[in-house]
Design a protein around this motif. Structure first.
Motif, PDB file in Angstrom:
ATOM      1  N   THR A 336      -6.860   0.902  -2.545  1.00 55.72           N
ATOM      2  CA  THR A 336      -6.037   1.261  -1.356  1.00 55.72           C
ATOM      3  C   THR A 336      -6.604   1.424   0.033  1.00 55.72           C
ATOM      4  O   THR A 336      -5.958   0.999   1.055  1.00 55.72           O
ATOM      5  N   ARG A 337      -7.947   1.674   0.157  1.00 56.63           N
ATOM      6  CA  ARG A 337      -8.474   1.811   1.149  1.00 56.63           C
ATOM      7  C   ARG A 337      -8.703   0.687   1.869  1.00 56.63           C
ATOM      8  O   ARG A 337      -8.469   0.421   3.027  1.00 56.63           O
ATOM      9  N   ALA A 338      -8.929  -0.472   1.227  1.00 53.40           N
ATOM     10  CA  ALA A 338      -8.943  -2.016   1.780  1.00 53.40           C
ATOM     11  C   ALA A 338      -7.749  -2.444   2.174  1.00 53.40           C
ATOM     12  O   ALA A 338      -7.803  -2.925   3.397  1.00 53.40           O
ATOM     13  N   GLN A 339      -6.535  -1.996   1.573  1.00 54.50           N
ATOM     14  CA  GLN A 339      -5.241  -2.345   2.051  1.00 54.50           C
ATOM     15  C   GLN A 339      -4.868  -1.641   3.475  1.00 54.50           C
ATOM     16  O   GLN A 339      -4.577  -2.391   4.286  1.00 54.50           O
ATOM     17  N   ARG A 340      -5.302  -0.513   3.202  1.00 56.82           N
ATOM     18  CA  ARG A 340      -5.107   0.304   4.589  1.00 56.82           C
ATOM     19  C   ARG A 340      -5.983  -0.181   5.835  1.00 56.82           C
ATOM     20  O   ARG A 340      -5.580  -0.356   7.085  1.00 56.82           O
ATOM     21  N   ASP A 341      -7.142  -0.593   5.506  1.00 56.30           N
ATOM     22  CA  ASP A 341      -8.164  -1.189   6.512  1.00 56.30           C
ATOM     23  C   ASP A 341      -7.583  -2.553   7.045  1.00 56.30           C
ATOM     24  O   ASP A 341      -7.724  -2.606   8.183  1.00 56.30           O
ATOM     25  N   ALA A 342      -7.254  -3.321   6.037  1.00 55.81           N
ATOM     26  CA  ALA A 342      -6.580  -4.478   6.431  1.00 55.81           C
ATOM     27  C   ALA A 342      -5.438  -4.400   7.525  1.00 55.81           C
ATOM     28  O   ALA A 342      -5.380  -5.144   8.260  1.00 55.81           O
ATOM     29  N   LEU A 343      -4.568  -3.669   6.937  1.00 55.39           N
ATOM     30  CA  LEU A 343      -3.219  -3.159   7.894  1.00 55.39           C
ATOM     31  C   LEU A 343      -3.617  -2.573   9.117  1.00 55.39           C
ATOM     32  O   LEU A 343      -3.007  -3.145  10.164  1.00 55.39           O
ATOM     33  N   ASP A 344      -4.675  -1.948   9.257  1.00 61.41           N
ATOM     34  CA  ASP A 344      -5.173  -1.344  10.411  1.00 61.41           C
ATOM     35  C   ASP A 344      -5.540  -2.347  11.311  1.00 61.41           C
ATOM     36  O   ASP A 344      -5.321  -2.451  12.791  1.00 61.41           O
ATOM     37  N   CYS A 399       2.855   4.052  14.473  1.00 60.50           N
ATOM     38  CA  CYS A 399       2.688   3.319  13.157  1.00 60.50           C
ATOM     39  C   CYS A 399       1.395   3.663  12.673  1.00 60.50           C
ATOM     40  O   CYS A 399       1.054   4.095  11.309  1.00 60.50           O
ATOM     41  N   ARG A 400       0.275   3.391  13.317  1.00 62.53           N
ATOM     42  CA  ARG A 400      -1.208   3.586  12.844  1.00 62.53           C
ATOM     43  C   ARG A 400      -1.296   4.966  12.440  1.00 62.53           C
ATOM     44  O   ARG A 400      -2.056   5.430  11.660  1.00 62.53           O
ATOM     45  N   ALA A 401      -0.829   6.028  13.574  1.00 54.85           N
ATOM     46  CA  ALA A 401      -1.044   7.315  13.355  1.00 54.85           C
ATOM     47  C   ALA A 401      -0.330   7.809  12.130  1.00 54.85           C
ATOM     48  O   ALA A 401      -0.724   8.681  11.114  1.00 54.85           O
ATOM     49  N   ALA A 402       0.940   7.224  11.657  1.00 54.88           N
ATOM     50  CA  ALA A 402       1.736   7.671  10.557  1.00 54.88           C
ATOM     51  C   ALA A 402       1.087   7.179   9.172  1.00 54.88           C
ATOM     52  O   ALA A 402       0.873   8.084   8.149  1.00 54.88           O
ATOM     53  N   ILE A 403       0.606   6.142   9.301  1.00 58.80           N
ATOM     54  CA  ILE A 403      -0.407   5.719   8.120  1.00 58.80           C
ATOM     55  C   ILE A 403      -1.288   6.686   7.835  1.00 58.80           C
ATOM     56  O   ILE A 403      -1.627   6.873   6.655  1.00 58.80           O
ATOM     57  N   GLU A 404      -2.105   6.634   9.000  1.00 56.79           N
ATOM     58  CA  GLU A 404      -3.175   7.736   8.739  1.00 56.79           C
ATOM     59  C   GLU A 404      -2.853   8.900   8.273  1.00 56.79           C
ATOM     60  O   GLU A 404      -3.479   9.750   7.394  1.00 56.79           O
ATOM     61  N   ALA A 405      -1.593   9.537   8.614  1.00 54.35           N
ATOM     62  CA  ALA A 405      -1.122  10.843   8.129  1.00 54.35           C
ATOM     63  C   ALA A 405      -0.307  10.410   6.715  1.00 54.35           C
ATOM     64  O   ALA A 405       0.465  11.538   6.447  1.00 54.35           O
ATOM     65  N   ASN A 406      -0.661   9.560   6.002  1.00 51.38           N
ATOM     66  CA  ASN A 406      -0.089   9.345   4.621  1.00 51.38           C
ATOM     67  C   ASN A 406       1.162   8.966   4.606  1.00 51.38           C
ATOM     68  O   ASN A 406       1.890   9.005   3.507  1.00 51.38           O
ATOM     69  N   VAL A 407       1.829   8.475   5.481  1.00 52.03           N
ATOM     70  CA  VAL A 407       3.280   8.066   5.433  1.00 52.03           C
ATOM     71  C   VAL A 407       3.210   6.610   4.793  1.00 52.03           C
ATOM     72  O   VAL A 407       2.319   5.983   4.921  1.00 52.03           O
ATOM     73  N   LYS A 408       4.199   6.389   3.767  1.00 57.62           N
ATOM     74  CA  LYS A 408       4.196   5.172   3.114  1.00 57.62           C
ATOM     75  C   LYS A 408       3.822   3.998   4.073  1.00 57.62           C
ATOM     76  O   LYS A 408       4.688   3.781   4.943  1.00 57.62           O
ATOM     77  N   PRO A 409       3.024   3.045   4.036  1.00 58.25           N
ATOM     78  CA  PRO A 409       2.805   1.954   4.915  1.00 58.25           C
ATOM     79  C   PRO A 409       4.189   1.080   5.212  1.00 58.25           C
ATOM     80  O   PRO A 409       4.519   0.890   6.295  1.00 58.25           O
ATOM     81  N   ARG A 410       4.708   0.751   4.105  1.00 57.07           N
ATOM     82  CA  ARG A 410       6.083   0.129   4.190  1.00 57.07           C
ATOM     83  C   ARG A 410       6.971   0.743   5.136  1.00 57.07           C
ATOM     84  O   ARG A 410       7.583  -0.120   6.171  1.00 57.07           O
TER      85      ARG A 410
END
Ligand SMILES: [Zn+2]
Length: 423
Positions: A336-344, A399-410
Motif C-alpha cells: 500500500t505504501r509503495a502504491q501511494r509513493d508511486a502515485l505521489d 488530490c495529494r492532500a486528500a490521499i494523504e488524509a486517507n481518501v481512497k486514491p481512485r
C-alpha cells in the motif's frame, strides 16, 4: 576520498552545524577516555540534553555542541536520511570528522556498523514493538566504544504508541545513545510536540537544480545535459533525479503522466486517465515489492521447516500459520505504501506541468520544471490564463492532500481529472 558529508547537496548550513557537533562529540569522548572523570560523563551529557531542550542561554552559542536527539527536516528528496547517515558516520569516525575513509565512517555509510541502527518503515507506520526492541538495544554500551546511534527514517510514520516509546528513551537517554529522526517538518502532524521539544532541529532546504545536476555528474558520472534535464524535472529531489537520468522505465512512466493534460478531452477521457494513472502506480509498486515479498516468504517457510512430519509438527504448523499471517499483513502494508509513493511521484510530475503553465501565463522569469513539455504548457497557458492554470495546479495539490488524509486514491484521482478537464 570525498568525506561523509559529500553527498549532502546544497546544504552548507546544516553541514556546518553537524561538523561542529561531531567535533564536540569527539572532544567529549576524548575527555572521558583521558581522565578519571569517566564517572562525570553522564552528567555532562545530561547537561547537554537539557541545554538542547531549553532555549539557548544568553551568551551561549546555539547550534554548537552535541546533544542526544536530533530531527532532520526538509522536503522529500532534500537528503534527510543522507544527512542523518553522514552525521552518524562523523560520530563513529575515528578522527571525529566524518573523513569518509576510516572503518567507522565506511561501515556506517555502508550500513554495517554494529552501533548504528536504521529504522526504515516498510508499511504505513512504525509499530510499537519495533520501537521498543530498538530502544532496548540502543541502551546498551556501544561495542565500538563511541556512540550508539539510532536513525529513524520517516519518523512522521511512527504510531502514537511507538512515538511514546521513543519519547521515553529521549527523555532519559542512556549516556552514549544518540537518536537521529527524519521528518518532513516539525509540524505536530509530523512529529509530536513533546519529542520535538527534546530535539535539536536541523532544517534542510530543497537543493537547487544546479546543485543536484552537479552531484549527478560528479558522483554518478551522468552526462551534463542529461543531469541538467533530470535535475529540473525532479524538482530538487536528488534520488528522483538520479532515477530519471538512469532508468528508462522511470522516464517512460513520467512521459505517460505528462501526456495526461492533452488527453483530457471529455468526461470519459478523464475517467480513463484516472484509471490509467492508478493502474500504473499499482504496477510500479507491484514490480518493486514482488521480489522481496517472495524472498521473505521462502525464508520464513524454510525457517519454519515447512513440510515437517515429526512429533510436534502439528503444533509447529499452528504457530507457523500465525507467523505467515503476520508476514502477509506486513507485506500488504508495504505494498500500500509503495502504491501511494508511486502515485505521489506521478502527482508531483503533473503538478510541475501546471506550475509551468502558471508561470508562463504570468510571464514569470523562472525556468520550467519540465523542459520537454514546455511548449505544451505554453499552449495551456494561452488557453487557460493564469487563473485556469492555478485552479488546475490546486486540483493536483488537493488530490495529494486528500490521499494523504486517507481518501481512497481512485476517488481522489477521478475528482482531480474532472477538475483538470473542466478547469
Ligand atoms: Zn572517518
Amino acid at each position: 576520498m570525498p568525506d561523509a558529508f559529500a553527498d549532502l547537496v546544497g546544504q552548507d548550513e546544516a553541514v556546518d552545524t553537524l561538523r561542529r557537533a561531531a567535533a564536540s562529540a569527539a572532544a567529549l569522548l576524548r575527555a572521558s577516555a583521558a581522565g578519571p572523570a569517566a564517572a562525570a560523563e553522564p552528567d555532562e551529557l545530561d547537561a547537554l540534553a537539557e541545554a538542547a531542550a531549553e532555549p539557548a542561554a544568553p551568551g551561549r552559542e546555539p547550534g554548537a555542541g552535541m546533544t542526544h536527539a536530533w530531527i532532520f527536516t526538509g522536503p522529500p528528496g532534500s537528503g534527510r536520511s543522507v544527512a542523518a547517515r553522514a552525521f552518524a558516520a562523523a560520530l563513529q569516525c575515528v578522527h571525529g570528522t566524518g573523513c569518509g575513509a576510516c572503518p567507522g565512517c565506511h561501515t556506517t555509510l555502508t550500513g554495517t556498523h554494529a552501533d548504528v541502527r536504521l529504522v526504515v518503515p516498510e508499511g504505513l507506520s512504525i509499530g510499537v514493538n519495533e520501537m521498543r526492541a530498538l530502544v532496548l538495544r540502543a541502551a546498551s554500551t556501544p561495542s565500538g566504544g563511541r556512540w550508539q546511534v539510532v536513525i529513524v527514517e520517516d519518523a512522521d510514520r511512527l504510531t502514537e504508541a511507538a512515538g511514546n516509546a521513543l519519547l521515553k528513551a529521549i527523555e532519559e537517554p542512556p549516556p552514549r545513545t544518540v537518536f537521529l529522526l527524519c521528518a518532513p517538518s516539525t509540524h505536530p502532524d509530523d512529529i509530536s510536540v513533546t519529542i520535538r521539544s527534546r530535539c535539536r532541529v536541523v532544517p534542510l532546504r530543497q537543493p537547487s537544480a544546479a546543485a543536484v545536476a552537479e552531484v549527478l555528474v560528479r558522483r554518478d558520472g551522468i552526462a551534463p545535459d542529461v543531469a541538467e534535464w533530470a535535475a529540473a524535472a525532479a524538482q530538487g529531489h536528488v534520488g528522483r533525479a538520479r532515477r530519471l537520468a538512469r532508468d528508462p522505465e522511470a522516464r517512460q512512466r513520467r512521459d505517460a503522466v505528462l501526456a495526461v493534460p492533452r488527453r483530457l478531452t471529455g468526461v470519459g477521457a478523464a475517467f480513463d486517465a484516472a484509471s490509467a494513472l492508478i493502474e500504473a502506480a499499482e504496477a510500479e509498486a507491484a514490480a518493486s515489492v514482488t521480489e522481496i515479498d517472495e524472498a521473505e516468504r521462502a525464508a520464513l517457510q524454510t525457517a519454519l521447516g515447512a513440510g515437517g512430519t515429526g512429533r510436534g509438527a502439528a503444533g509447529a504448523m499452528r504457530g507457523a500459520a500465525g507467523q505467515l499471517k503476520d508476514l502477509e499483513k506486513r507485506q500488504k502494508s508495504r505494498a500500500t505504501r509503495a502504491q501511494r509513493d508511486a502515485l505521489d511521484r506521478a502527482l508531483v510530475d503533473l503538478a510541475g506541468f501546471y506550475r509551468d503553465a502558471l508561470t508562463m501565463a504570468l510571464r514569470a522569469p523562472v525556468a520550467p520544471v519540465h523542459t520537454d513539455t514546455a511548449a505544451l504548457a505554453g499552449a495551456g497557458a494561452q488557453k487557460w490564463d493564469a487563473e485556469g492554470a492555478l485552479r488546475r495546479l490546486e486540483a493536483v495539490l488537493e488530490c495529494r492532500a486528500a490521499i494523504e488524509a486517507n481518501v481512497k486514491p481512485r476517488i481522489a484521482v477521478e475528482a482531480m481529472m474532472l477538475a483538470l478537464w473542466k478547469g
